[in-house]
Design a protein around this motif. Structure first.
Motif, mmCIF file in Angstrom:
data_model
loop_
_atom_site.group_PDB
_atom_site.id
_atom_site.type_symbol
_atom_site.label_atom_id
_atom_site.label_comp_id
_atom_site.label_asym_id
_atom_site.label_seq_id
_atom_site.Cartn_x
_atom_site.Cartn_y
_atom_site.Cartn_z
ATOM 1 N N PHE A 46 -9.964 -6.481 -15.661
ATOM 2 C CA PHE A 46 -9.093 -6.359 -14.495
ATOM 3 C C PHE A 46 -9.717 -6.938 -13.230
ATOM 4 N N LYS A 47 -10.694 -7.808 -13.375
ATOM 5 C CA LYS A 47 -11.403 -8.335 -12.200
ATOM 6 C C LYS A 47 -10.474 -9.062 -11.238
ATOM 7 N N ASP A 48 -9.372 -9.639 -11.752
ATOM 8 C CA ASP A 48 -8.400 -10.320 -10.886
ATOM 9 C C ASP A 48 -7.097 -9.532 -10.786
ATOM 10 N N GLY A 49 -7.189 -8.244 -11.020
ATOM 11 C CA GLY A 49 -5.991 -7.424 -10.950
ATOM 12 C C GLY A 49 -5.486 -7.044 -12.321
ATOM 13 N N GLY A 108 -5.654 -18.583 -1.613
ATOM 14 C CA GLY A 108 -5.208 -19.837 -2.212
ATOM 15 C C GLY A 108 -5.113 -19.782 -3.717
ATOM 16 N N ALA A 109 -5.698 -18.737 -4.321
ATOM 17 C CA ALA A 109 -5.731 -18.656 -5.781
ATOM 18 C C ALA A 109 -4.400 -18.215 -6.369
ATOM 19 N N LYS A 110 -3.636 -17.451 -5.608
ATOM 20 C CA LYS A 110 -2.325 -17.011 -6.094
ATOM 21 C C LYS A 110 -1.415 -16.780 -4.896
ATOM 22 N N LEU A 148 3.487 -10.033 -5.793
ATOM 23 C CA LEU A 148 4.418 -8.912 -5.590
ATOM 24 C C LEU A 148 5.503 -8.908 -6.662
ATOM 25 N N ALA A 149 5.944 -10.064 -7.071
ATOM 26 C CA ALA A 149 6.943 -10.141 -8.144
ATOM 27 C C ALA A 149 6.365 -9.611 -9.452
ATOM 28 N N TRP A 150 5.115 -9.949 -9.748
ATOM 29 C CA TRP A 150 4.463 -9.440 -10.958
ATOM 30 C C TRP A 150 4.277 -7.927 -10.872
ATOM 31 N N TYR A 151 3.901 -7.463 -9.689
ATOM 32 C CA TYR A 151 3.732 -6.017 -9.461
ATOM 33 C C TYR A 151 5.057 -5.294 -9.737
ATOM 34 N N ARG A 152 6.121 -5.867 -9.179
ATOM 35 C CA ARG A 152 7.464 -5.281 -9.353
ATOM 36 C C ARG A 152 7.841 -5.254 -10.832
ATOM 37 N N GLU A 153 7.566 -6.334 -11.534
ATOM 38 C CA GLU A 153 7.881 -6.398 -12.961
ATOM 39 C C GLU A 153 7.132 -5.301 -13.721
#
Length: 377
Positions: free
Chosen positions: A102-105, A150-152, A158-163
């Motif tokens: 989970f180093k990048d979330g 700049g990486a994302k 936020l869309a991924w979080y919502r999903e």
């Protein structure tokens, strides 16, 4: 024999996390100072102290790589301890921050495979909560953030979080679980910047979800104070929108690292107003102590920490009762109401002087509260 007003009862709904009393005192600059406590030992000892329940991350109880047989054995042993000592599990959460994957979330990872893994892990944690009788599932997005914008694109994140959250609410509905989700905001740590860092941002995000009714917030006192915010106002905003599903009680010095101090141990007036808000609003959910014993403590100090957390809340609650029955405080509050209600009905040229010159008696009120908390009344 007089009854101890500060002796906790089951109907006070005090809860602790396995990770709180079980904290071994490790920090970024030093290794653990206490032995690991078995979950069943924690259940037993907290029950003796008068706690109502225990909470947990999935991996506080079950190692991440446990087999199905090992998982079932651990859960069965834990449930036996809960039954034996009359404890409940009102809330469970999921660890989506510790493992290097989970180093990048988790829900906001740039890698679709990691996002799917995180969602599946959260579903299993929800299933565990259902098995243990929990009605609240907390989601703290500890790794949902960035150091390099700049990486994302944050809109994608936020869309991924919502999903992710939408998938979890659908899982709860489809399984007909009696469970709600509480999102926990935090302004910083451990990422450089955290998405949705405050109660207000979380409430706005909840409004975009497919099943907003099922999702609320889990404010934490320390998290608000880390950003210099007033936790009373954060909690009040959640109450105002009927979204206070759970709360984490602890203490914190403003703008420091995440200290997780014992509730009410630092900001005495702030803790008083938090308890007053909760009691006056009729909040009846778990009162969850998300704090850690000092690193200086041995095993006995751990239980002193737990005992002190509950006694402090009850002490503040008694002060709230005194606030409402104190004749002089009531008189000042009545005077303030009278000044507000009997002045000129409108502000215009003829009443400007009145409204500019009148006082509000807040100094008197604040001093009386200070004297109350100092035991001078």
């Amino acid at each position: 024999m007089a009854t101890d007003k500060l002796a906790p009862q089951k109907d006070d709904h005090f809860t602790f996390g396995l990770w709180t009393v079980g904290n071994r005192g490790r920090d970024p600059f030093g290794d653990a100072v206490r032995d690991t406590l078995a979950p069943t030992t924690i259940v037993r000892e907290l029950s003796k102290l008068g706690a109502y329940g225990i909470t947990l991350h999935d991996n506080d109880l079950i190692p991440m790589e446990a087999t199905s047989a090992e998982r079932d054995r651990i859960v069965n042993e834990f449930r036996k301890a809960l039954d034996e000592f009359g404890m409940v599990v009102p809330m469970v959460t999921v660890n989506l921050f510790y493992d290097p994957i989970f180093k990048d979330g988790a829900f906001t990872s740039s890698a679709p495979a990691v996002r799917r893994f995180a969602i599946d892990k959260a579903k299993r944690a929800i299933d565990l909560g259902q098995e243990l009788g929990a009605h609240i599932f907390v989601v703290w997005g500890g790794r949902e953030g960035a150091e390099v914008d700049g990486a994302k694109d944050p809109r994608d994140a936020l869309a991924w979080y919502r999903e992710g959250i939408n998938t979890l609410t659908e899982h709860i509905r489809s399984r007909r679980y009696d469970m709600r989700i509480a999102l926990e905001p935090k302004p910083n740590e451990p990422r450089g910047d955290i998405y949705l860092p405050t109660v207000g941002s979380m409430l706005s995000f909840i409004g975009t979800l497919d099943d907003a009714e099922l999702v609320g917030v889990n404010p934490e006192i320390a998290h608000a104070k880390m950003a210099g915010l007033n936790p009373v106002h954060e909690i009040a905003q959640a109450i105002d929108q009927n979204k206070l599903f759970h709360i984490d009680l602890n203490d914190q010095r403003i703008a420091r690292f995440d200290q997780d101090l014992r509730f009410g141990s630092d900001d005495i007036k702030g803790a008083f107003y938090i308890v007053k808000l909760l009691e006056d609003s009729g909040y009846d959910g778990p009162l969850h102590f998300d704090a850690h014993p000092y690193r200086t403590e041995d095993a006995e100090g751990v239980w002193e920490f737990a005992r002190g957390s509950m006694r402090s809340y009850l002490g503040y609650r008694e002060k709230v009762r005194q606030f409402h029955t104190d004749a002089e405080i009531s008189g000042v509050l009545a005077r303030i109401r009278e000044l507000n209600e009997t002045g000129p009905a409108v502000v215009d040229s003829s009443s400007l002087a009145y409204w500019r010159e009148r006082g509000y008696a807040y100094e008197k009120l604040d001093q009386l509260v200070t004297e109350l908390l100092l035991g001078l009344r």
